[in-house]
Design a protein around this motif. Structure first.
Motif, PDB file in Angstrom:
ATOM      1  N   LEU A 146       0.328  16.672   2.974  1.00  0.00           N
ATOM      2  CA  LEU A 146       0.024  15.654   1.969  1.00  0.00           C
ATOM      3  C   LEU A 146      -0.895  16.203   0.882  1.00  0.00           C
ATOM      4  O   LEU A 146      -0.656  15.996  -0.314  1.00  0.00           O
ATOM      5  CB  LEU A 146      -0.621  14.442   2.638  1.00  0.00           C
ATOM      6  CG  LEU A 146       0.300  13.533   3.451  1.00  0.00           C
ATOM      7  CD1 LEU A 146      -0.525  12.567   4.298  1.00  0.00           C
ATOM      8  CD2 LEU A 146       1.243  12.761   2.540  1.00  0.00           C
ATOM      9  N   ILE A 184       2.245  17.043  -1.625  1.00  0.00           N
ATOM     10  CA  ILE A 184       2.789  15.721  -1.923  1.00  0.00           C
ATOM     11  C   ILE A 184       1.879  14.913  -2.844  1.00  0.00           C
ATOM     12  O   ILE A 184       2.257  14.593  -3.969  1.00  0.00           O
ATOM     13  CB  ILE A 184       3.072  14.941  -0.620  1.00  0.00           C
ATOM     14  CG1 ILE A 184       4.159  15.646   0.188  1.00  0.00           C
ATOM     15  CG2 ILE A 184       3.485  13.501  -0.930  1.00  0.00           C
ATOM     16  CD1 ILE A 184       4.522  14.960   1.480  1.00  0.00           C
ATOM     17  N   LEU A 185       0.685  14.610  -2.392  1.00  0.00           N
ATOM     18  CA  LEU A 185      -0.198  13.743  -3.182  1.00  0.00           C
ATOM     19  C   LEU A 185      -0.577  14.316  -4.538  1.00  0.00           C
ATOM     20  O   LEU A 185      -0.717  13.541  -5.501  1.00  0.00           O
ATOM     21  CB  LEU A 185      -1.458  13.418  -2.369  1.00  0.00           C
ATOM     22  CG  LEU A 185      -1.247  12.592  -1.099  1.00  0.00           C
ATOM     23  CD1 LEU A 185      -2.573  12.273  -0.433  1.00  0.00           C
ATOM     24  CD2 LEU A 185      -0.490  11.304  -1.403  1.00  0.00           C
ATOM     25  N   ILE A 221       1.807  13.016  -7.153  1.00  0.00           N
ATOM     26  CA  ILE A 221       1.964  11.574  -7.349  1.00  0.00           C
ATOM     27  C   ILE A 221       1.041  11.143  -8.484  1.00  0.00           C
ATOM     28  O   ILE A 221      -0.159  10.959  -8.304  1.00  0.00           O
ATOM     29  CB  ILE A 221       1.651  10.791  -6.065  1.00  0.00           C
ATOM     30  CG1 ILE A 221       2.470  11.339  -4.903  1.00  0.00           C
ATOM     31  CG2 ILE A 221       1.923   9.299  -6.266  1.00  0.00           C
ATOM     32  CD1 ILE A 221       3.972  11.232  -5.099  1.00  0.00           C
ATOM     33  N   LEU A 275      -1.070   7.793  -8.309  1.00  0.00           N
ATOM     34  CA  LEU A 275      -1.897   7.594  -7.127  1.00  0.00           C
ATOM     35  C   LEU A 275      -3.231   6.948  -7.487  1.00  0.00           C
ATOM     36  O   LEU A 275      -3.668   5.993  -6.861  1.00  0.00           O
ATOM     37  CB  LEU A 275      -2.143   8.935  -6.428  1.00  0.00           C
ATOM     38  CG  LEU A 275      -2.782   8.886  -5.047  1.00  0.00           C
ATOM     39  CD1 LEU A 275      -1.882   8.132  -4.078  1.00  0.00           C
ATOM     40  CD2 LEU A 275      -3.051  10.297  -4.526  1.00  0.00           C
ATOM     41  N   MET A 293      -7.723  11.009  -3.077  1.00  0.00           N
ATOM     42  CA  MET A 293      -6.586  11.695  -2.473  1.00  0.00           C
ATOM     43  C   MET A 293      -6.894  12.064  -1.023  1.00  0.00           C
ATOM     44  O   MET A 293      -6.033  11.926  -0.134  1.00  0.00           O
ATOM     45  CB  MET A 293      -6.236  12.944  -3.276  1.00  0.00           C
ATOM     46  CG  MET A 293      -4.929  13.600  -2.866  1.00  0.00           C
ATOM     47  SD  MET A 293      -4.352  14.819  -4.058  1.00  0.00           S
ATOM     48  CE  MET A 293      -5.648  16.043  -3.933  1.00  0.00           C
ATOM     49  N   HIS A 336      -6.712   8.905   0.981  1.00  0.00           N
ATOM     50  CA  HIS A 336      -5.320   8.476   1.123  1.00  0.00           C
ATOM     51  C   HIS A 336      -4.599   9.326   2.167  1.00  0.00           C
ATOM     52  O   HIS A 336      -3.861   8.808   3.010  1.00  0.00           O
ATOM     53  CB  HIS A 336      -4.613   8.583  -0.233  1.00  0.00           C
ATOM     54  CG  HIS A 336      -3.339   7.825  -0.295  1.00  0.00           C
ATOM     55  ND1 HIS A 336      -2.455   7.913  -1.349  1.00  0.00           N
ATOM     56  CD2 HIS A 336      -2.760   6.951   0.576  1.00  0.00           C
ATOM     57  CE1 HIS A 336      -1.415   7.144  -1.129  1.00  0.00           C
ATOM     58  NE2 HIS A 336      -1.570   6.550   0.027  1.00  0.00           N
ATOM     59  N   ALA A 337      -4.809  10.652   2.120  1.00  0.00           N
ATOM     60  CA  ALA A 337      -4.173  11.543   3.091  1.00  0.00           C
ATOM     61  C   ALA A 337      -4.676  11.266   4.505  1.00  0.00           C
ATOM     62  O   ALA A 337      -3.899  11.284   5.468  1.00  0.00           O
ATOM     63  CB  ALA A 337      -4.440  12.989   2.709  1.00  0.00           C
ATOM     64  N   LEU A 357      -3.013   8.050   5.778  1.00  0.00           N
ATOM     65  CA  LEU A 357      -1.605   8.249   6.129  1.00  0.00           C
ATOM     66  C   LEU A 357      -1.460   9.067   7.413  1.00  0.00           C
ATOM     67  O   LEU A 357      -0.616   8.759   8.263  1.00  0.00           O
ATOM     68  CB  LEU A 357      -0.876   8.942   4.978  1.00  0.00           C
ATOM     69  CG  LEU A 357      -0.672   8.099   3.711  1.00  0.00           C
ATOM     70  CD1 LEU A 357      -0.099   8.940   2.588  1.00  0.00           C
ATOM     71  CD2 LEU A 357       0.251   6.916   4.007  1.00  0.00           C
ATOM     72  N   PRO A 409       4.117   7.938   0.099  1.00  0.00           N
ATOM     73  CA  PRO A 409       3.736   8.099  -1.308  1.00  0.00           C
ATOM     74  C   PRO A 409       4.910   8.119  -2.269  1.00  0.00           C
ATOM     75  O   PRO A 409       4.733   7.876  -3.475  1.00  0.00           O
ATOM     76  CB  PRO A 409       2.999   9.454  -1.314  1.00  0.00           C
ATOM     77  CG  PRO A 409       2.531   9.646   0.079  1.00  0.00           C
ATOM     78  CD  PRO A 409       3.597   9.038   0.937  1.00  0.00           C
ATOM     79  N   HIS A 410       6.106   8.402  -1.757  1.00  0.00           N
ATOM     80  CA  HIS A 410       7.284   8.490  -2.610  1.00  0.00           C
ATOM     81  C   HIS A 410       8.122   7.217  -2.615  1.00  0.00           C
ATOM     82  O   HIS A 410       9.136   7.153  -3.310  1.00  0.00           O
ATOM     83  CB  HIS A 410       8.170   9.654  -2.154  1.00  0.00           C
ATOM     84  CG  HIS A 410       7.612  11.004  -2.450  1.00  0.00           C
ATOM     85  ND1 HIS A 410       7.446  11.491  -3.728  1.00  0.00           N
ATOM     86  CD2 HIS A 410       7.153  11.979  -1.625  1.00  0.00           C
ATOM     87  CE1 HIS A 410       6.945  12.705  -3.685  1.00  0.00           C
ATOM     88  NE2 HIS A 410       6.742  13.017  -2.417  1.00  0.00           N
ATOM     89  N   ASN A 444       8.673   3.346  -3.445  1.00  0.00           N
ATOM     90  CA  ASN A 444       8.198   2.289  -4.338  1.00  0.00           C
ATOM     91  C   ASN A 444       8.872   0.969  -3.964  1.00  0.00           C
ATOM     92  O   ASN A 444       9.969   0.662  -4.415  1.00  0.00           O
ATOM     93  CB  ASN A 444       8.492   2.651  -5.796  1.00  0.00           C
ATOM     94  CG  ASN A 444       7.934   1.632  -6.774  1.00  0.00           C
ATOM     95  OD1 ASN A 444       7.033   0.862  -6.436  1.00  0.00           O
ATOM     96  ND2 ASN A 444       8.481   1.612  -7.976  1.00  0.00           N
TER      97      ASN A 444
END
Length: 348
Positions: A67, A71-72, A75, A78, A91, A94-95, A98, A271-272, A274
């Motif tokens: 992440l 990944i993050l 984004i 974010l 971040m 958030h990681a 998750l 995160p991907h 929506n």
């Protein structure tokens, strides 16, 4: 003293480790998934469970690393309204959140503490993904071969790995002539040969002392009991999408521990995706509701010994329909990865 290993549908390598420790042959007990024990005075009675729990912790760390590194950072939405320094902290938080959804998932630690070795395989799969994203293609290929040998299903991740390798070569431009050339290029060929070679070598070493049992509770049990028949739609859909959810949904064998195969990726996908909160609630309700309906009937079969095969098959149809709808919603809300050729360091 006991070393518990989930032998149901385990690989030759997994059973080889068990048999070496046991010093004998594997014992087939019942149709139901049973854990096996071996006499090893130098091991703790719950050594296997500690090992699997440790792999769960490693998996949480790997999810956090993927992440943060891959990944993050891509984004953009974010934390659009915060400063760069606060964005780093956001971040990290958030990681952590998750990764915690996997570590604190009751299904995850229940499967590990009952003696099933899914956590080890999840470690192999996450390492394959991490190495592929970091362009360590030889390491990714060897982990891919090891993962597919431990249990065969990770073979479908070869599609995703090849896609990452090809996208890195053409800077993620999509399906054009350069992309198609890279699909049959030297790097992809080396990846395939090294992965297949690892798989074959491990198979040659371990296959002679392998064995196993089966527990089939999927929709294919009654009309299409042959695994070769059910493999056609399963591989067509899963290789086309590269999704573990698809493979698991149409697998000719279906047990609760296999849910770990795709719930492992939920923290990486969130995160991907929506979706509105209403759709998230609907997806969760359908996923858990159809699964509970299916497991209630499976309980009658496995624990009570009732003759409920047809009823279980009907509920399996409901289960597959509901989970296919959830898969469709998730795919419709998925936002593609921005770039897979950048390597970004995690904030200090």
């Amino acid at each position: 003293m006991c070393f518990e290993v989930g032998l149901c549908h385990c690989s030759a390598l997994g059973r080889c480790v068990y048999l070496v420790l046991q010093g004998g042959t594997s014992h087939r007990q019942t149709l139901r998934c049973q854990t096996a024990s071996s006499s090893c005075k130098w091991l703790h009675p719950s050594f296997g469970k500690y090992l699997f729990a440790a792999c769960d912790l490693i998996n949480g760390t790997l999810i956090y690393q993927i992440l943060m590194l891959h990944i993050l950072p891509h984004i953009k939405s974010l934390a659009p309204d915060v400063s760069a320094e606060n964005s780093k902290h956001f971040m990290c938080a958030h990681a952590t959140l998750l990764a915690a959804t996997h570590l604190l998932n009751p299904l995850v630690f229940t499967i590990s503490t009952r003696g099933s070795s899914e956590a080890i395989l999840c470690t192999f799969v996450l390492l394959t993904l991490l190495y592929a994203l970091e362009r360590r293609q030889n390491a990714a290929a060897m982990m891919q071969g090891l993962s597919a040998h431990w249990k065969i299903y990770p073979i479908i991740y070869g599609v995703s790995c090849v896609s990452v390798i090809t996208s890195q070569r053409v800077n993620g431009k999509g399906w054009d002539f350069a992309y198609l050339c890279c699909l049959v290029g030297r790097q992809v060929l080396c990846f395939a040969l090294l992965s297949a070679g690892t798989f074959i070598v491990l198979g040659e070493i371990c296959y002679t002392i392998s064995g196993g049992t089966s527990a089939d509770l999927s929709i294919w049990r009654e009309p299409l009991h042959s695994p070769f028949t059910s493999l056609i739609p399963q591989l067509t859909l899963s290789l086309g999408t590269g999704l573990m959810f698809t493979f698991m949904l149409f697998n000719h064998v279906c047990t609760s521990q296999y849910f770990i195969w795709y719930t492992l990726f939920i923290p990486l996908l969130v995160p991907h995706i929506n979706l509105s909160w209403k759709k998230w609630v609907m997806c969760g309700a359908v996923w858990m509701g159809t699964q509970a309906l299916w497991l209630a009937e499976a309980y009658k079969l496995e624990f009570l010994g009732d003759d409920v095969f047809f009823g279980l098959w009907v509920r399996s149809l409901v289960y597959v329909t509901g989970h296919a709808w959830v898969l469709g919603v998730i795919m419709s809300g998925y936002t593609p990865f921005v770039s897979c050729n950048q390597h970004i360091r995690a904030p200090g």
